[in-house]
Design an enzyme around this catalytic site. Sequence first.
Site, short mmCIF file in Angstrom:
data_model
loop_
_atom_site.label_atom_id
_atom_site.label_comp_id
_atom_site.label_asym_id
_atom_site.label_seq_id
_atom_site.Cartn_x
_atom_site.Cartn_y
_atom_site.Cartn_z
N CYS A 12 -4.32 49.14 3.59
CA CYS A 12 -4.48 50.15 2.46
C CYS A 12 -5.92 50.19 2.59
O CYS A 12 -7.23 49.57 2.84
CB CYS A 12 -4.31 49.71 1.44
SG CYS A 12 -2.50 48.87 1.11
N ASN A 112 -7.32 47.94 -2.66
CA ASN A 112 -7.10 47.57 -1.16
C ASN A 112 -7.27 46.27 -1.34
O ASN A 112 -8.47 45.35 -2.29
CB ASN A 112 -8.57 48.28 -0.43
CG ASN A 112 -8.14 47.79 0.83
OD1 ASN A 112 -9.40 47.56 1.64
ND2 ASN A 112 -7.04 47.14 1.44
N TYR A 252 -11.20 44.39 14.52
CA TYR A 252 -10.32 45.67 15.21
C TYR A 252 -9.95 46.31 13.80
O TYR A 252 -9.73 47.84 14.25
CB TYR A 252 -9.02 44.31 14.71
CG TYR A 252 -7.73 44.60 14.96
CD1 TYR A 252 -7.07 45.49 15.75
CD2 TYR A 252 -6.62 44.82 13.26
CE1 TYR A 252 -6.16 46.10 16.22
CE2 TYR A 252 -5.45 44.80 14.24
CZ TYR A 252 -4.90 45.72 15.24
OH TYR A 252 -3.64 46.33 15.00
#
Length: 470
Positions: A12, A112, A252
């Site tokens: 999210c 999130n 990442y």
Amino acid sequence: MLAEIKGLNEECGVFGVWGHEKAAELTYYGLHSLQHRGQEGAGIAVSDQETVNIHKDTGLVAEVFQNDQLKDLKGTAAIGHVRYATAGGGGYENVQPLHFRSQTGSMALAHNGNLVNATALKHQLENQGSIFQTTSDTEVLAHLIKRSGFSTLKDQLKNALSMVKGAYAFLLLTEDSLMVALDPHGLRPLSIGLLGDAYVIASETCALDIVGAKHERDVQPGELLVINNDGITSERFAYNANRAMCSMEYIYFSRPDSNIDGINVHSARKSMGKQLASEAPIEADVVTGVPDSSISAAIGYAEQSQIPYELGLIKNRYVGRTFIQPSQELREQGVKMKLSAVRKIVEGKRVVMVDDSIVRGTTSRRIVNMLREAGATEVHVRISAPPIKNPCFYGIDTSTTEELMASKHSIEEMREIIGADSLYFISEEGLVNAIGRPFENGGQCMACFTGKYPTEIYPDTAHPHEKVTC
Ligand code: SF4
């Protein structure tokens, strides 16, 4: 790397605007630039000071808003959300923002992260009579707010926040205010910017850039912002010296053009590559990175080692989501569909292949094999994350411990399984130094590498695979 085929997914992104006539449009563009954080659902809630209206659905941002739905979202304040659905967690009802109506008005909520004590709280709330509409842990916050008994929404929210544990960047929109809260450890990134007189909040600074907002600062761990027609106020609802920004955001997840706590993600990845070259040098002819997220680290490795960087692997950008399939067989096919080795570059060469992580190992094995089939004489794998041995409980869908290759194999065994000539993972200390966060011990979460979780992990903490998080 290729999240969908690797088994490592962000869950999210959030975006919010206060005080702009085109709040919904700005949110649409902001969500577009956060699309990498979740591709399974998107939604925007807008306030025109009298009502809160919402449109959301499963799918990519461009799919959810392809038929003029933005035109109906009128108002000067908005919040938006993109989500990645964990197994069993898909479906319209869990797409955010979640929308609640009561006698006192409406409230939309975007989150999130992942609440580690959501299951226990949900049981308590259900015993007290709450009825949940979704299986999302985010809904727990709404019920806690409504049951708090305090008279103002701010106090209700503060009380609710004192009960939830885990990772969260929350945006809450009502008819007359936008509230923003970050968990006491600051596990997820959240930034605030200004666009003229309008306030803009985003999971990543790349979303501020896309709408032309100027980055003001990052939201602080344990901070609650209240934005309304009187301006903005800030207060701390919790103090915690133990900052723990997710390391994987740098390694990442986040976009390379985003900055987290003032550190550019591309630059951090490049430093990781340099660190890897210092820790694990090797004689080779070319360095290549697995697109997209490993390219910065590969450039750093090449710079430090003085071995030329080349595009030895390219990504096919036009493979649709139909190829994102959960079975092992289809994941393997997915690697072939999404990546190709460039024969002219790797043929007859000793190749250093830089990647950002190894989760199950399947993808790494396929890529090493692909390079060999294209004629590479040696393939040396360098990983810019330490071995991932533990699951994440904070909103990243990794895998169960049993599926994590590093949890059950030594590095030498992993090397053999993926078929590399050599394999090296960046050291934990090297990673912290490469990112260079200006806090004691880096102020970053390393739990998926070390098993030391920054929060309590509750007995009822279900693995993210088994519950719906965001
Ligand atoms: S456990 Fe790993 S993925 Fe999860 S928040 Fe910590 S560093 Fe990030």
